[in-house]
Design an enzyme around this catalytic site. Structure first.
Site, PDB file in Angstrom:
ATOM      1  N   TYR A  76     -14.765  -2.878   8.920  1.00  0.00           N
ATOM      2  CA  TYR A  76     -13.436  -2.276   9.038  1.00  0.00           C
ATOM      3  C   TYR A  76     -12.896  -2.443  10.458  1.00  0.00           C
ATOM      4  CZ  TYR A  76      -9.780   1.305   9.045  1.00  0.00           C
ATOM      5  OH  TYR A  76      -8.584   1.969   9.154  1.00  0.00           O
TER       6      TYR A  76
ATOM      7  N   GLY B  84      -0.467   8.025   0.475  1.00  0.00           N
ATOM      8  CA  GLY B  84      -0.747   8.086   1.905  1.00  0.00           C
ATOM      9  C   GLY B  84       0.435   7.757   2.788  1.00  0.00           C
TER      10      GLY B  84
ATOM     11  N   GLY C 235       0.822  -1.207   0.000  1.00  0.00           N
ATOM     12  CA  GLY C 235       0.000   0.000   0.000  1.00  0.00           C
ATOM     13  C   GLY C 235       0.849   1.247   0.000  1.00  0.00           C
TER      14      GLY C 235
END
Length: 299
Positions: A165, A21, A17
């Site tokens: 989540y 970010g 990822g």
């Protein structure tokens, strides 16, 4: 070079990822400190651009929501590198509608939990060859609202994006605790990065996106949010199986300290990933399958 930066030269690191970010900022800083960082992403062109921008040692292209691709990515990385010093499990998502991967698993559970579980498991032989090996998994303070629905971890009933989540972030902590127990030679820790303005959740549409765009205005920058991840990846850390907030050990919620649940989750996760990799349909009983056949065929 600061004291905290010492010892990173030549260290082999994989960050998932990492094309945006806090994953990107983590990778960028570790490269600056001299590490040989491989960044993982779904889009080959974007990942290559980011790798060039930050000076990464290489790229790994895979959709980590699909377990077969996670396994392939681990094999590919193992072919390239004889060891791994630090694995940073950063990839994740928050979805306001229930979605399934092409392998038939609910997306949040697949990407946020089963993916780092499998990637870590597959890379353990490389980590064993590493120097001061570490696994850093990005969790969240959202685990406070999480419960592991052992009878329905994929939210086939009563889906809630936020609760799915929260469950996955609780699973990150429980997974890390069990990993540390099983592999005492490994430093495995997890963390809450803080509320970070990364656009996370803002692409979902409707009121969900509006709330996240508002929250982002009052959140940490990605650079600020990456600091605890960087600390656990690069600085002297002598504990394992712990949860960190603001680069310090913190106490997670009681459900994250349940070692019985951690073991049960590990066993469930192994069964799920192995079922997928062997071509089985995870989480579906024969009544479920027959009901789906009837729905599709109209029988």
């Amino acid at each position: 070079m600061t004291a905290s930066a010492k010892g990173m030269e030549g260290r082999v690191i994989l960050v998932t990822g990492s094309t945006g970010g806090i994953g990107l900022e983590t990778a960028r800083e570790l490269v600056k400190r001299g590490a040989q960082v491989t960044i993982a992403g779904r889009n080959a062109q974007k990942t290559a651009q980011v790798a060039q921008e930050i000076g990464a040692a290489g790229t790994l292209i895979a959709d980590l929501s699909e377990l077969s691709q996670v396994q392939r990515a681990a094999e590919e990385f193992a072919q390239r590198s004889g060891r791994l010093d630090v694995l940073v499990n950063n990839a994740g998502a928050l979805l306001n509608t229930r979605q399934e991967t092409r392998e038939g698993i609910e997306m949040t559970w697949a990407l946020n939990h089963l993916s780092p579980f499998l990637l870590t498991r597959e890379l353990l032989p490389l980590l064993q060859r590493g120097t001061m090996p570490r696994v850093v998994t990005v969790s969240s303070g959202a685990h406070a609202m999480g419960r592991i629905r052992f009878d329905d971890p994929e939210f086939r009933r009563g889906y809630s994006g936020w609760l799915a989540y929260a469950q996955s972030k609780l699973a990150n902590i429980l997974f890390t605790r069990e990993l540390a127990r099983r592999e005492p030679w490994l430093h495995a820790n997890t963390l809450h990065p803080g509320m970070v303005a990364t656009g996370f959740g803002s692409h979902q549409g409707g009121a969900f996106s509006q709330v996240y765009r508002l929250v982002d205005r009052f959140s940490l920058t990605p650079v600020q949010g990456a600091q605890t991840t960087i600390h656990l990846a690069a600085d002297p850390v002598d504990v394992t199986g712990r949860y960190f907030v603001k680069s310090s050990v913190a106490t997670p919620q009681p459900q994250a300290l349940d070692d019985g649940a951690a073991l049960r989750l590990w066993n469930l996760s192994e069964t799920q990933v192995d079922d997928v990799l062997r071509g089985r349909i995870p989480g579906r009983t024969w009544p479920d399958i027959l009901a789906e056949v009837r729905r599709v065929t109209g029988a």
